[in-house]
Design an enzyme around this catalytic site. Structure first.
Site, mmCIF file in Angstrom:
data_model
loop_
_atom_site.group_PDB
_atom_site.id
_atom_site.type_symbol
_atom_site.label_atom_id
_atom_site.label_comp_id
_atom_site.label_asym_id
_atom_site.label_seq_id
_atom_site.Cartn_x
_atom_site.Cartn_y
_atom_site.Cartn_z
ATOM 1 N N HIS A 127 0.831 -1.198 0.000
ATOM 2 C CA HIS A 127 0.000 0.000 0.000
ATOM 3 C C HIS A 127 0.870 1.255 0.000
ATOM 4 C CE1 HIS A 127 -3.696 2.321 1.126
ATOM 5 N NE2 HIS A 127 -2.777 3.120 1.677
ATOM 6 N N GLU A 128 1.795 1.333 0.956
ATOM 7 C CA GLU A 128 2.638 2.524 1.046
ATOM 8 C C GLU A 128 3.586 2.627 -0.151
ATOM 9 O OE1 GLU A 128 1.774 4.710 3.070
ATOM 10 O OE2 GLU A 128 0.464 3.460 4.305
ATOM 11 N N GLU A 175 -4.587 7.650 -3.241
ATOM 12 C CA GLU A 175 -5.064 6.357 -2.730
ATOM 13 C C GLU A 175 -5.343 5.384 -3.866
ATOM 14 O OE1 GLU A 175 -5.059 5.192 0.276
ATOM 15 O OE2 GLU A 175 -4.333 7.086 1.077
#
Length: 510
Positions: free
Chosen positions: A271-272, A301
Site C-alpha cells: 500500500h505505502e 489512494e
C-alpha cells in the site's frame, strides 16, 4: 512542448524561487513529522511541537506574502500564451489556488493548530496503547473546535465539511460524496450478504508465527522487484503506516508487522509502496514546486490501492511470488498451495479494523468515518458520544461491535494528527479510481496479467508513469481521470471488478 520551469523567463524564475522557499520549509517540517512517528524519544515531544509550529508558521507566512500575490498577478497576464497542460500554466493555476486558500487562514491559527496536533498525536498514542478514549477526548474536542474554526474561514461553502474536503480532494463536496457513497453502499450491502452465505475459505495458514525480520526482508525484496527505488527512499516501522516525501529523490515509507499475521506487513508495505511509486516518478522538472505532489487524496489512494489490491491480491501476482514467499517461511507455508494462499488473502469477513478489511467491506468502514465526521462538524454528534456512535454504525453496517476503544474509535490516527473532516473520503475515491484506471490499462495492454505472472511490472508501471505519475499535481482528479479513461469518476468499474473476482472466488452470482 513545455519549457522547463528552471529555464523560463525572469518572472517565472522569481515565482519558482519563492515557491521553492515555501516547499523547502514544508519539507523540513515533514522530516520532523517523520521522525516524530518513527524514532523520536517521547521526551522530545514538547520541543518537537514548538519546532513544527514555527516551521509551519514560517511556510504559511511565505505562502501568504503579498509579494507572491503581486507576482502571480503579473504572470497571469501571460498565462494564455501557454497550453493548458503545460508546466507553466499548471504551476500558475496551482500556485494561485494555494495562495488564495492560504490567505484566508492566519499564521497564528496555523501555529496553534500545529502545536495542538503534536500534543494530540502523543495523547492518542498513549490512549491507543491503553485502549482508553477518555485520555484523548479533551484533545479531540479542541481539534473539533479548530476544525470548525478552519471552516469559518470559508463561509461560501454550503457545509462545514466542504472546505476540509477541498483540502485533499478539490472539487468534491459533502453532498456529492453522500450521493456517491449512498449508491455504493446500496450495492455493497447486498454483495456482502451474498458472500456471507457462501462457505468460508481457510485462513489458518496466515495466523501462524512469522519472523518479523523475515517479513520485512521479503517485503523489501518484493518492493525492489516492483520498482520502488531504495536509493531514493527507505522503509521504517511505525504505529500507523504512512508515506512521506521530502523531495522526488527522498520518498520514505513506513510499515508495521504482526508476528501472528503475515498479511499485516505484506499489504501495508504494498500500500505505502504504491504511494511512493507515485511520488518517486513525478517529472523531475517539477521538483521543489507545488506541482511535485499528488493530485488529490483520491488519486494518491488509487495508486496505493491499485498496487495493494488489484495487483497485490491477484492470483497472477502470487503465481510468481508465492514460491518465493514459501522460501522465506517454508515451515509455515510449505504445505499450502498458491490457491490456498490466494483464497486466504481474499477472504471476506466483517472486521472492526479498517486496515485489515477486505476489498468488499473496506468502503463501508470509510463511509462510517465520513458520516461521523460530517455529524461532528455540524453539531449533530458530540466528541463524548463518538465511541457509542462509532459502535452503533459498525453494528448497523457490518453487524459487529468493536471489543474496545483500540479496535474502535482509536484505531486510526487521522483525527488525532490532523483536522476532523476530509480525512477519509479519499480511500473510497481511491478504490473507485484504481478500478477505473486499471480497467483502462487492461484494455490498452491486455498482456498485463501475463506480465504479472512472470514478475514483470514494466508495462503497468510505464503506463502509470506516463498517464498518472509524471504529471504530479498539474491536473485535478476529475481532469486526470477524464484524460485517461474518457469518463468521470464513477462506481461501475469497481463493482464489475468486485463481482467478477469474488463471484469466482466464492462460486456465486453477484
Amino acid at each position: 512542448m513545455s519549457i522547463p520551469l528552471s529555464e523560463s523567463g525572469s518572472l517565472y524564475s522569481q515565482l519558482i524561487t519563492r515557491l521553492r522557499d515555501v516547499r523547502d520549509v514544508q519539507s523540513a517540517a515533514a522530516v520532523l513529522q517523520w521522525d516524530r512517528a518513527t524514532y523520536m524519544p517521547l521526551g522530545g515531544a514538547t520541543a518537537r511541537g514548538r519546532q513544527l509550529a514555527t516551521l509551519r508558521q514560517v511556510a504559511h507566512e511565505k505562502l501568504c506574502d503579498p509579494a507572491l500575490g503581486e507576482l502571480l498577478e503579473d504572470i497571469e497576464a501571460e498565462v494564455d500564451s501557454y497550453p493548458y497542460d503545460s508546466d507553466e500554466a499548471s504551476l500558475i493555476r496551482v500556485a494561485r489556488r494555494d495562495y488564495d486558500q492560504a490567505r484566508r487562514v492566519s499564521g497564528e491559527f496555523m501555529a496553534r493548530l500545529s502545536s495542538h496536533q503534536t500534543d494530540t498525536y502523543l495523547a492518542w498514542a498513549q490512549a491507543r496503547e491503553e485502549s482508553d478514549f477518555q485520555r484523548v477526548c479533551p484533545y479531540l474536542e479542541k481539534t473539533l473546535d479548530l476544525s470548525r474554526e478552519w471552516a469559518s474561514f470559508f463561509p461560501e461553502c454550503d457545509r462545514p465539511a466542504d472546505s476540509l474536503i477541498a483540502l485533499s480532494d478539490e472539487g468534491m463536496t459533502s453532498r456529492i460524496l453522500e450521493e456517491l457513497f449512498s449508491q455504493l453502499r446500496g450495492e455493497l450491502v447486498g454483495i456482502v450478504q451474498a458472500i456471507a452465505q457462501a462457505p468460508r475459505p481457510d485462513t489458518q495458514l496466515l495466523q501462524q508465527q512469522f519472523s518479523e525480520s523475515a517479513q520485512l526482508n521479503f517485503c523489501q525484496k518484493l518492493m525492489e522487484r516492483i520498482g520502488y527505488d531504495f536509493s531514493r527512499g527507505r522503509q521504517d516501522a511505525t504505529l500507523h503506516p504512512f508515506t512521506t516525501s521530502f523531495s522526488i529523490n527522498d520518498v520514505r515509507i513506513t510499515t508495521r508487522t504482526d508476528p501472528n499475521n503475515l498479511t499485516e506487513s505484506l499489504f501495508c508495505s504494498l500500500h505505502e509502496m504504491g504511494h511512493a511509486l507515485y511520488e518517486q516518478n513525478i517529472d523531475p522538472a517539477l521538483e521543489a514546486t507545488p506541482l511535485a505532489d499528488g493530485t488529490s487524496s483520491g488519486i494518491h489512494e488509487s495508486q496505493s490501492r491499485l498496487w495493494e489490491n488489484l495487483v497485490g491480491r491477484s492470483r497472477a501476482f502470487w503465481e510468481c511470488f508465492y514460491p518465493r514467499l514459501q522460501g522465506f517461511f517454508l515451515r509455515q507455508l510449505g504445505q499450502s498451495s498458491v490457491c490456498d494462499f490466494y483464497r486466504a488473502i481474499n477472504h471476506v469477513a466483517c472486521t472492526p479494523i479498517r486496515t485489515a478489511a477486505d476489498e468488499v467491506t473496506y468502503n463501508l468502514h470509510v463511509m462510517i468515518r465520513f458520516e461521523l465526521e460530517v455529524a461532528m462538524l455540524e453539531g449533530k454528534l458530540s466528541i463524548q458520544d463518538l465511541p457509542d456512535a462509532w459502535n452503533s454504525c459498525y453494528e448497523r453496517d457490518l453487524g459487529i461491535t468493536p471489543a474496545n476503544d483500540r479496535e474502535g474509535v482509536l484505531q486510526d490516527v487521522h483525527w488525532y494528527s490532523n483536522l476532523i473532516g476530509g480525512q477519509f473520503q479519499g480511500y473510497t475515491l481511491g478504490n473507485l479510481i484504481a478500478s477505473q484506471l486499471f480497467e483502462t490499462a487492461l484494455k490498452e495492454h491486455p498482456e498485463i496479467p501475463v506480465d504479472l505472472e512472470r514478475g514483470n511490472f514494466s508495462t503497468l508501471l510505464t503506463w502509470l508513469e506516463r498517464n498518472v505519475y509524471r504529471h504530479g499535481r498539474k491536473f485535478t482528479a476529475d481532469e486526470l481521470v477524464d484524460r485517461i479513461t474518457g469518463m468521470p469518476i464513477h462506481i461501475d468499474p469497481f463493482l464489475r471488478y468486485i463481482r467478477s473476482k469474488y463471484g469466482d472466488l466464492y462460486q456465486i452470482e453477484l
